[in-house]
Design a protein around this motif. Structure first.
Motif, PDB file in Angstrom:
ATOM      1  N   VAL A 185      45.205   7.875  73.603  1.00 30.18           N
ATOM      2  CA  VAL A 185      46.477   8.657  73.282  1.00 30.18           C
ATOM      3  C   VAL A 185      46.688  10.214  73.669  1.00 30.18           C
ATOM      4  O   VAL A 185      47.497  10.544  74.235  1.00 30.18           O
ATOM      5  CB  VAL A 185      46.916   8.326  71.854  1.00 30.18           C
ATOM      6  N   PHE A 186      45.626  10.950  73.365  1.00 28.52           N
ATOM      7  CA  PHE A 186      45.426  12.459  73.606  1.00 28.52           C
ATOM      8  C   PHE A 186      45.457  12.770  75.096  1.00 28.52           C
ATOM      9  O   PHE A 186      46.283  13.472  75.531  1.00 28.52           O
ATOM     10  CB  PHE A 186      44.237  12.977  73.055  1.00 28.52           C
ATOM     11  N   LEU A 187      44.867  11.764  75.862  1.00 28.71           N
ATOM     12  CA  LEU A 187      44.678  11.905  77.389  1.00 28.71           C
ATOM     13  C   LEU A 187      46.239  11.546  77.828  1.00 28.71           C
ATOM     14  O   LEU A 187      46.725  12.177  78.617  1.00 28.71           O
ATOM     15  CB  LEU A 187      43.819  10.553  77.803  1.00 28.71           C
ATOM     16  N   ALA A 188      46.961  10.414  77.204  1.00 31.59           N
ATOM     17  CA  ALA A 188      48.140  10.420  77.710  1.00 31.59           C
ATOM     18  C   ALA A 188      49.215  11.308  77.490  1.00 31.59           C
ATOM     19  O   ALA A 188      50.099  11.940  78.210  1.00 31.59           O
ATOM     20  CB  ALA A 188      48.965   8.944  77.108  1.00 31.59           C
ATOM     21  N   ARG A 189      48.890  11.944  76.335  1.00 31.11           N
ATOM     22  CA  ARG A 189      49.837  13.288  76.026  1.00 31.11           C
ATOM     23  C   ARG A 189      49.688  14.241  77.288  1.00 31.11           C
ATOM     24  O   ARG A 189      50.616  14.901  77.687  1.00 31.11           O
ATOM     25  CB  ARG A 189      49.558  13.747  74.589  1.00 31.11           C
ATOM     26  N   ALA A 190      48.320  14.524  77.361  1.00 31.20           N
ATOM     27  CA  ALA A 190      48.186  15.515  78.300  1.00 31.20           C
ATOM     28  C   ALA A 190      48.642  15.063  79.653  1.00 31.20           C
ATOM     29  O   ALA A 190      49.263  16.137  80.576  1.00 31.20           O
ATOM     30  CB  ALA A 190      46.722  16.020  78.591  1.00 31.20           C
ATOM     31  N   ALA A 219      50.618  18.438  84.328  1.00 36.73           N
ATOM     32  CA  ALA A 219      50.140  19.850  84.617  1.00 36.73           C
ATOM     33  C   ALA A 219      49.156  19.788  85.802  1.00 36.73           C
ATOM     34  O   ALA A 219      49.302  18.879  86.507  1.00 36.73           O
ATOM     35  CB  ALA A 219      49.304  20.447  83.352  1.00 36.73           C
ATOM     36  N   GLU A 220      48.735  20.922  86.226  1.00 39.05           N
ATOM     37  CA  GLU A 220      47.671  21.039  87.342  1.00 39.05           C
ATOM     38  C   GLU A 220      46.608  21.179  86.807  1.00 39.05           C
ATOM     39  O   GLU A 220      45.360  20.811  87.520  1.00 39.05           O
ATOM     40  CB  GLU A 220      48.295  22.425  88.035  1.00 39.05           C
ATOM     41  N   VAL A 221      45.974  21.975  85.695  1.00 39.55           N
ATOM     42  CA  VAL A 221      44.755  22.308  85.168  1.00 39.55           C
ATOM     43  C   VAL A 221      44.798  21.569  83.800  1.00 39.55           C
ATOM     44  O   VAL A 221      45.464  21.710  82.977  1.00 39.55           O
ATOM     45  CB  VAL A 221      44.444  23.564  85.179  1.00 39.55           C
ATOM     46  N   TYR A 222      43.559  20.485  83.557  1.00 40.80           N
ATOM     47  CA  TYR A 222      43.358  20.018  82.212  1.00 40.80           C
ATOM     48  C   TYR A 222      42.131  20.463  81.805  1.00 40.80           C
ATOM     49  O   TYR A 222      40.995  20.426  82.360  1.00 40.80           O
ATOM     50  CB  TYR A 222      43.284  18.345  82.500  1.00 40.80           C
ATOM     51  N   PHE A 223      42.201  20.956  80.536  1.00 43.01           N
ATOM     52  CA  PHE A 223      41.188  21.111  79.626  1.00 43.01           C
ATOM     53  C   PHE A 223      40.696  20.183  78.643  1.00 43.01           C
ATOM     54  O   PHE A 223      41.753  19.728  77.866  1.00 43.01           O
ATOM     55  CB  PHE A 223      41.246  22.478  78.865  1.00 43.01           C
ATOM     56  N   MET A 224      39.411  19.487  78.645  1.00 43.11           N
ATOM     57  CA  MET A 224      39.229  18.448  77.851  1.00 43.11           C
ATOM     58  C   MET A 224      37.871  18.878  76.962  1.00 43.11           C
ATOM     59  O   MET A 224      36.912  19.110  77.503  1.00 43.11           O
ATOM     60  CB  MET A 224      38.975  17.148  78.536  1.00 43.11           C
ATOM     61  N   ASP A 225      38.052  18.792  75.600  1.00 43.79           N
ATOM     62  CA  ASP A 225      37.189  19.120  74.901  1.00 43.79           C
ATOM     63  C   ASP A 225      36.494  17.789  74.217  1.00 43.79           C
ATOM     64  O   ASP A 225      36.768  17.010  73.482  1.00 43.79           O
ATOM     65  CB  ASP A 225      37.560  19.717  73.373  1.00 43.79           C
ATOM     66  N   GLU A 226      35.230  17.310  74.889  1.00 38.30           N
ATOM     67  CA  GLU A 226      34.599  16.253  74.490  1.00 38.30           C
ATOM     68  C   GLU A 226      35.462  14.942  74.428  1.00 38.30           C
ATOM     69  O   GLU A 226      35.584  14.188  73.423  1.00 38.30           O
ATOM     70  CB  GLU A 226      33.789  16.408  73.015  1.00 38.30           C
ATOM     71  N   PRO A 227      36.079  14.525  75.476  1.00 40.96           N
ATOM     72  CA  PRO A 227      36.890  13.419  75.793  1.00 40.96           C
ATOM     73  C   PRO A 227      36.017  11.972  75.526  1.00 40.96           C
ATOM     74  O   PRO A 227      36.645  10.939  75.296  1.00 40.96           O
ATOM     75  CB  PRO A 227      37.537  13.392  76.834  1.00 40.96           C
ATOM     76  N   PHE A 228      34.739  12.314  75.545  1.00 44.14           N
ATOM     77  CA  PHE A 228      34.002  11.000  75.554  1.00 44.14           C
ATOM     78  C   PHE A 228      33.159  10.704  74.112  1.00 44.14           C
ATOM     79  O   PHE A 228      32.491   9.903  73.989  1.00 44.14           O
ATOM     80  CB  PHE A 228      32.682  10.947  76.719  1.00 44.14           C
ATOM     81  N   ALA A 229      33.618  11.613  73.269  1.00 38.88           N
ATOM     82  CA  ALA A 229      32.979  11.732  71.997  1.00 38.88           C
ATOM     83  C   ALA A 229      33.475  10.533  71.340  1.00 38.88           C
ATOM     84  O   ALA A 229      34.527  10.396  70.917  1.00 38.88           O
ATOM     85  CB  ALA A 229      32.941  12.893  71.269  1.00 38.88           C
ATOM     86  N   GLY A 230      32.364   9.548  70.750  1.00 42.25           N
ATOM     87  CA  GLY A 230      32.818   8.426  69.990  1.00 42.25           C
ATOM     88  C   GLY A 230      33.704   7.309  70.654  1.00 42.25           C
ATOM     89  O   GLY A 230      34.151   6.718  69.973  1.00 42.25           O
ATOM     90  N   VAL A 231      33.674   7.449  71.653  1.00 44.80           N
ATOM     91  CA  VAL A 231      34.372   6.329  72.629  1.00 44.80           C
ATOM     92  C   VAL A 231      33.576   5.072  73.097  1.00 44.80           C
ATOM     93  O   VAL A 231      32.256   5.487  73.263  1.00 44.80           O
ATOM     94  CB  VAL A 231      35.526   6.748  73.439  1.00 44.80           C
ATOM     95  N   ASP A 232      34.102   3.917  73.323  1.00 47.14           N
ATOM     96  CA  ASP A 232      32.914   2.914  73.776  1.00 47.14           C
ATOM     97  C   ASP A 232      32.833   2.857  74.979  1.00 47.14           C
ATOM     98  O   ASP A 232      33.706   3.648  75.742  1.00 47.14           O
ATOM     99  CB  ASP A 232      33.506   1.391  73.413  1.00 47.14           C
ATOM    100  N   ALA A 233      31.863   2.489  75.482  1.00 43.73           N
ATOM    101  CA  ALA A 233      31.633   2.191  77.119  1.00 43.73           C
ATOM    102  C   ALA A 233      32.749   1.934  78.133  1.00 43.73           C
ATOM    103  O   ALA A 233      32.836   2.627  78.913  1.00 43.73           O
ATOM    104  CB  ALA A 233      30.135   1.581  77.420  1.00 43.73           C
ATOM    105  N   ALA A 234      33.223   0.905  77.734  1.00 44.47           N
ATOM    106  CA  ALA A 234      34.420   0.768  78.649  1.00 44.47           C
ATOM    107  C   ALA A 234      35.467   1.642  78.566  1.00 44.47           C
ATOM    108  O   ALA A 234      36.136   2.031  79.753  1.00 44.47           O
ATOM    109  CB  ALA A 234      35.121  -0.688  77.955  1.00 44.47           C
ATOM    110  N   THR A 235      35.880   2.427  77.617  1.00 49.00           N
ATOM    111  CA  THR A 235      36.863   3.468  77.564  1.00 49.00           C
ATOM    112  C   THR A 235      36.446   4.545  78.314  1.00 49.00           C
ATOM    113  O   THR A 235      37.057   5.266  79.230  1.00 49.00           O
ATOM    114  CB  THR A 235      37.269   3.936  75.830  1.00 49.00           C
ATOM    115  N   GLU A 236      35.137   4.871  78.077  1.00 45.50           N
ATOM    116  CA  GLU A 236      34.456   6.239  78.928  1.00 45.50           C
ATOM    117  C   GLU A 236      34.791   5.850  80.544  1.00 45.50           C
ATOM    118  O   GLU A 236      34.981   6.696  81.229  1.00 45.50           O
ATOM    119  CB  GLU A 236      33.023   6.214  78.233  1.00 45.50           C
ATOM    120  N   LYS A 237      34.305   4.595  80.795  1.00 42.44           N
ATOM    121  CA  LYS A 237      34.392   4.169  82.365  1.00 42.44           C
ATOM    122  C   LYS A 237      35.844   4.262  82.482  1.00 42.44           C
ATOM    123  O   LYS A 237      36.236   5.028  83.871  1.00 42.44           O
ATOM    124  CB  LYS A 237      33.892   2.980  82.466  1.00 42.44           C
ATOM    125  N   ALA A 238      36.881   3.961  82.013  1.00 41.07           N
ATOM    126  CA  ALA A 238      38.190   3.962  82.416  1.00 41.07           C
ATOM    127  C   ALA A 238      38.674   5.548  82.341  1.00 41.07           C
ATOM    128  O   ALA A 238      39.288   5.799  83.153  1.00 41.07           O
ATOM    129  CB  ALA A 238      38.958   3.185  81.376  1.00 41.07           C
TER     130      ALA A 238
END
Lengths: 298, 264
Positions: free
Chosen positions: B151-156, B161-180
């Motif tokens: 949801v946070f990704l979709a909001r971004a 925008a042109e530049v995206y800053f992401m703070d630990e987007p893979f923290a606590g997500v499952d492997a499938a989500t990480e891959k996606a």
């Protein structure tokens, strides 16, 4: 007619309080409402000294200024002194309130203000405190005009700044990134809280304002997970509180403001126990349901 | 080692940040190329999140300056987006997935204006890209950790925008989500968007990013992953944590980190 005036005044106060209170509880700032409602006291007394009258406008200005100062001091002690927010709130409002009490008691002879009135208010006087123009026309109860205007201001504020208030409440750092001035909106909201508190002061008093600021939105929060619905439910609950509160007070022949706060507390308790989504009674069943929900492949 | 980008989209000069007189970032100097997928890596407390917050002006700078698109942040805010750490907000907030993604459009809307059809379409498309369409009306309190992150990704994304800053987007997500998410980030970088990610997991660094910033309060290295992901530099960034390093060393020698081109 008396009953209608009192219920109407109570409803206007309860709805304005509930609307700004909704934002406060979501910002985890419920106790700031408590702080403001007490800390405005010296502002009212000083405004009275300066203007020499009990007109509403100087009082609103004096109290509003103190409200802003209170929120500023709380932020200041918290940020610059690394003090916990709750400690910061506790220190700030108690001494400001005490200052107000000293001011009143020292000048008690010369001041037409008394602590009971400030603390508990007296909504029963609404029908006899009339606004009479210079030409002698009776316009109806003064409190209705004041709390009505405040409600209009609060509604306009929320209508204009709905998106900004929503976002700065949910995720202030993201709001800052996309260029929304979070400090500005914080102080605007605190200004609205001060204004509402002061306007409600005369009718329900300092202590019971807190009940109306927090109890209806807290109840609505348990009833819905949609923010717009939460605002609407808050208004409805506020009106129910003032209607039932009035009749409870006339039934037991007691304080109307006290009865309204009691009703607010009782409604909260009932919802807390029986709310379909959050209620304690249904919680077991709900947690079973969410377990099955989590099992669905995502 | 500090390789500067030609024609950089983000420039950081001599940046120092301190929290109550205690410096957390010292004299950081780096530049990042447009369209790159950048990883910021370093041990706990290295100042990874602080670095992106400093670039976005969320924390005050003690010294130095930042340039985005060769100008100041205030001139290009609409081109910058941010995915904060998932724990930074209260997920019990009464809002739906749609409400939160729509927040990505607020910056473009301004006061008074209500979202229009065009905004709704962008929000719909952003939810589709992260696979959250079906949860449009779901309350955010009912989402799993991986769904919250999406949801946070979709909001971004909705910010376009042109530049995206992401703070630990893979923290606590499952492997499938990480891959996606990784696939989505690659696609964004192919479209010329610059994505800067604070990352925790050394194992996947070489696979995911084409530019790497190694940080430990000071800048250890900044440059293309092939040049930066070297044992001696990692050693420098992670100090004495040999267990991790020997593991990484093993992995490096076994050549289990193919370059990104091969994996795509």
């Amino acid at each position: 007619m008396e009953a209608i005036y009192i219920i109407l005044a109570g409803s206007l106060v309860a709805v304005s309080c509930g609307l700004v209170g909704s934002y406060l509880i979501l910002r985890k700032m419920a106790m700031v409402a408590d702080a403001i409602s007490h800390a405005v006291l010296p502002g009212i007394v000083i405004a009275f000294f300066i203007s020499g009258s009990r007109d509403s406008l100087p009082m609103l200005l004096g109290a509003g200024a103190l409200g802003i100062i209170t929120t500023f001091l709380i932020e200041f002690f918290h940020k610059k002194g690394n003090l916990q927010t709750d400690a910061s709130i506790g220190v700030t409002f108690t001494w400001l309130f005490a200052l107000g009490v000293i001011l009143i008691s020292t000048f008690a002879g010369k001041v037409d203000l008394d602590q009971d009135c400030v603390l508990y208010g007296e909504i029963a006087y609404v029908p006899i405190d009339l606004w009479i123009t210079d030409t002698g026309t009776i316009m109806g109860p003064r409190v209705l005009y004041i709390s009505g205007s405040v409600l209009l201001v609060v509604i306009a504020f929320i209508f204009i700044g709905y998106k900004e208030l929503f976002l700065t409440t949910f995720d202030p750092s993201y709001a800052a990134i996309i260029g929304i001035n979070t400090t500005l909106w914080h102080y605007l909201l605190m200004g609205a809280v001060s204004l509402t508190t002061v306007a409600s002061f005369e009718s329900v008093g300092a202590i019971l304002v807190v009940a109306l600021l927090i109890a209806p939105p807290a109840t609505a929060y348990l009833l819905t997970e949609d923010f717009k619905k939460m605002l609407i439910f808050t208004c409805i609950i506020g009106i129910i509180v003032s209607v039932l509160g009035y009749y409870l007070a006339s039934y037991i022949d007691g304080s109307i403001a006290g009865a309204m706060s009691t009703v607010a507390g009782l409604i909260f308790l009932v919802v807390f126990l029986f709310s379909p989504t959050q209620g304690v009674v249904f919680r077991n069943r709900r947690s079973k349901l969410s377990m099955t929900l989590n099992e669905e492949p995502i | 080692m500090n390789i500067h980008a030609e024609d950089p989209i983000i420039e950081v000069h001599d940046l120092t940040v301190s929290y109550s007189q205690k410096p957390v970032l010292w004299g950081i100097d780096l530049s990042l190329p447009k369209g790159s997928l950048v990883g910021i890596v370093g041990p706990n407390g290295a100042g990874k999140s602080t670095l992106i917050k400093a670039i976005m002006d969320l924390v005050p700078l003690s010294s130095g300056y930042v340039k985005l698109f060769d100008t100041q942040l205030d001139n290009v805010r609409e081109k910058i987006s941010y995915v904060p750490q998932r724990e930074s907000v209260d997920w019990d907030f009464p809002a739906s997935v749609y409400d939160v993604v729509m927040m990505g459009r607020y910056g473009k809307l301004g006061l008074f204006k209500r979202p229009r059809q065009a905004d709704r379409e962008v929000v719909q498309e952003s939810m589709r890209l992260v696979g959250m369409e079906a949860f449009k009306n779901r309350q955010i309190s009912q989402l799993s950790g991986g769904q919250q992150q999406r949801v946070f990704l979709a909001r971004a994304l909705a910010q376009q925008a042109e530049v995206y800053f992401m703070d630990e987007p893979f923290a606590g997500v499952d492997a499938a989500t990480e891959k996606a998410i990784v696939e989505l980030l690659r696609r964004m970088s192919k479209e010329g968007k610059t994505v800067v990610v604070v990352h925790h997991d050394l194992q996947s660094v070489a696979k995911y990013f084409d530019w790497l910033i190694l940080l430990n309060m000071r800048l250890v290295a900044s440059g293309p992953t092939v040049d930066v992901f070297k044992e001696e530099l990692l050693q420098e960034a992670y100090g004495g944590k040999l267990t991790i390093l020997s593991e990484v060393g093993d992995l490096l020698t076994k050549g289990r980190f193919p370059s990104r081109e091969k994996t795509v």
